[in-house]
Scaffold this active site. Sequence first.
Site, PDB file in Angstrom:
ATOM      1  N   LYS A 158       0.832  -1.213   0.000  1.00 16.19           N
ATOM      2  CA  LYS A 158       0.000   0.000   0.000  1.00 16.19           C
ATOM      3  C   LYS A 158       0.864   1.261   0.000  1.00 16.19           C
ATOM      4  O   LYS A 158       0.589   2.202  -0.729  1.00 16.19           O
ATOM      5  CB  LYS A 158      -0.939   0.035   1.225  1.00 16.19           C
ATOM      6  CG  LYS A 158      -1.956  -1.096   1.256  1.00 16.19           C
ATOM      7  CD  LYS A 158      -2.971  -0.913   2.377  1.00 16.19           C
ATOM      8  CE  LYS A 158      -2.383  -0.990   3.780  1.00 16.19           C
ATOM      9  NZ  LYS A 158      -1.825  -2.307   4.152  1.00 16.19           N
ATOM     10  N   ARG A 166      11.311  -5.476   4.528  1.00 14.25           N
ATOM     11  CA  ARG A 166      10.926  -4.064   4.401  1.00 14.25           C
ATOM     12  C   ARG A 166      11.845  -3.181   5.251  1.00 14.25           C
ATOM     13  O   ARG A 166      12.156  -3.505   6.390  1.00 14.25           O
ATOM     14  CB  ARG A 166       9.480  -3.874   4.851  1.00 14.25           C
ATOM     15  CG  ARG A 166       9.094  -2.409   4.950  1.00 14.25           C
ATOM     16  CD  ARG A 166       7.649  -2.151   4.766  1.00 14.25           C
ATOM     17  NE  ARG A 166       6.833  -2.565   5.895  1.00 14.25           N
ATOM     18  CZ  ARG A 166       5.504  -2.440   5.902  1.00 14.25           C
ATOM     19  NH1 ARG A 166       4.883  -1.953   4.856  1.00 14.25           N
ATOM     20  NH2 ARG A 166       4.818  -2.832   6.944  1.00 14.25           N
ATOM     21  N   ARG A 197      -0.957  -8.172  13.716  1.00 14.91           N
ATOM     22  CA  ARG A 197      -1.514  -7.277  12.690  1.00 14.91           C
ATOM     23  C   ARG A 197      -2.308  -8.052  11.641  1.00 14.91           C
ATOM     24  O   ARG A 197      -3.364  -7.621  11.191  1.00 14.91           O
ATOM     25  CB  ARG A 197      -0.398  -6.496  12.000  1.00 14.91           C
ATOM     26  CG  ARG A 197       0.166  -5.408  12.885  1.00 14.91           C
ATOM     27  CD  ARG A 197       1.518  -4.958  12.417  1.00 14.91           C
ATOM     28  NE  ARG A 197       1.508  -4.252  11.164  1.00 14.91           N
ATOM     29  CZ  ARG A 197       2.549  -4.145  10.353  1.00 14.91           C
ATOM     30  NH1 ARG A 197       3.689  -4.730  10.656  1.00 14.91           N
ATOM     31  NH2 ARG A 197       2.464  -3.466   9.248  1.00 14.91           N
TER      32      ARG A 197
HETATM   33  P1  AMP Z   1       0.253   1.077   8.688  1.00 13.25           P
HETATM   34  O1  AMP Z   1       1.388   2.000   8.506  1.00 13.25           O
HETATM   35  O2  AMP Z   1      -0.943   1.417   7.849  1.00 13.25           O
HETATM   36  O3  AMP Z   1       0.659  -0.374   8.552  1.00 13.25           O
HETATM   37  O4  AMP Z   1      -0.257   1.251  10.212  1.00 13.25           O
HETATM   38  C1  AMP Z   1       0.619   1.009  11.300  1.00 13.25           C
HETATM   39  C2  AMP Z   1      -0.178   0.875  12.591  1.00 13.25           C
HETATM   40  O5  AMP Z   1      -0.893   2.091  12.860  1.00 13.25           O
HETATM   41  C3  AMP Z   1      -1.254  -0.202  12.588  1.00 13.25           C
HETATM   42  O6  AMP Z   1      -0.736  -1.498  12.850  1.00 13.25           O
HETATM   43  C4  AMP Z   1      -2.162   0.310  13.709  1.00 13.25           C
HETATM   44  O7  AMP Z   1      -1.594   0.071  14.987  1.00 13.25           O
HETATM   45  C5  AMP Z   1      -2.140   1.809  13.468  1.00 13.25           C
HETATM   46  N1  AMP Z   1      -3.205   2.187  12.511  1.00 13.25           N
HETATM   47  C6  AMP Z   1      -3.031   2.715  11.268  1.00 13.25           C
HETATM   48  N2  AMP Z   1      -4.201   2.935  10.688  1.00 13.25           N
HETATM   49  C7  AMP Z   1      -5.154   2.541  11.572  1.00 13.25           C
HETATM   50  C8  AMP Z   1      -6.579   2.496  11.525  1.00 13.25           C
HETATM   51  N3  AMP Z   1      -7.263   2.896  10.440  1.00 13.25           N
HETATM   52  N4  AMP Z   1      -7.231   2.024  12.626  1.00 13.25           N
HETATM   53  C9  AMP Z   1      -6.564   1.635  13.723  1.00 13.25           C
HETATM   54  N5  AMP Z   1      -5.220   1.615  13.819  1.00 13.25           N
HETATM   55  C10 AMP Z   1      -4.513   2.074  12.752  1.00 13.25           C
END
Ligand code: AMP
Length: 222
Positions: free
Chosen positions: A14, A128, A174
């Site tokens: 993403k 990564r 996750r």
């Molecule tokens: P990402 O960078 O999108 O993988 O997000 C990293 C972490 O941020 C996730 O594992 C969650 O702990 C938190 N996070 C990001 N987006 C959300 C969301 N929409 N709802 C809840 N937690 C989020």
Amino acid sequence: MLNIILMGPPGAGKGTQSELIVKKYGIPHISTGDMFREAAASGTEVGKKAAEYMNAGKLVPDEVTIAIVKERLSKPDCANGYLLDGFPRTLVQADALKTLTNEISRPLTHVINLIADEDELINRIASRRVCPNTSCGASYNLVSKAPKVDGKCDLCGHDLILRDDDTPESFKVRLEAYKGKTYPLIEYYRQEGLLKEVDGLKAIDEVFASIVEVLEPPYDCN
Ligand code: AMP
């Protein structure tokens, strides 16, 4: 008008595809993960709270997440399109987004789901590396998108790091959160008639070409 959600499991690409989309279409990239990492790096109360959830691989509570997206989406730079990356991740967030985007007259136009299988995701997460500079945040993969100079960000020269939540333990949590809470959104957006699926396992430029095809479908003269 491109009001887009980019969805997919952790490690599906993403972040990488978001960088390409915002570069091509000039729309703001709204990544809730980046926003929480920035808040954590600045030591704000929201950031400290979010970091506890993030480092454990858990989702940050809906009310905190919805509030930051509400504030960000209401800014003037989103009037001509936006790309949401990593939001929504729960049905409560999806419902809140629907209400919000209707209120501000910026309804969703596309929901793109990147598909990738679990074994490949585990490999991708292990290789990564990310740039910790909050004004950069570029993402690399030691196998498929290596930096030009070992361990250094191509864009700003910072030392690259492994994300705190890219450990095997945190990744497992996750992935479970994704399967339990986020996966149902695929059906939600299919029923809304907005969902398009793209194979996220192909080469970066091929995945991007498929995304562009979704955003700019060939003109049908019939
Ligand atoms: P990402 O960078 O999108 O993988 O997000 C990293 C972490 O941020 C996730 O594992 C969650 O702990 C938190 N996070 C990001 N987006 C959300 C969301 N929409 N709802 C809840 N937690 C989020």
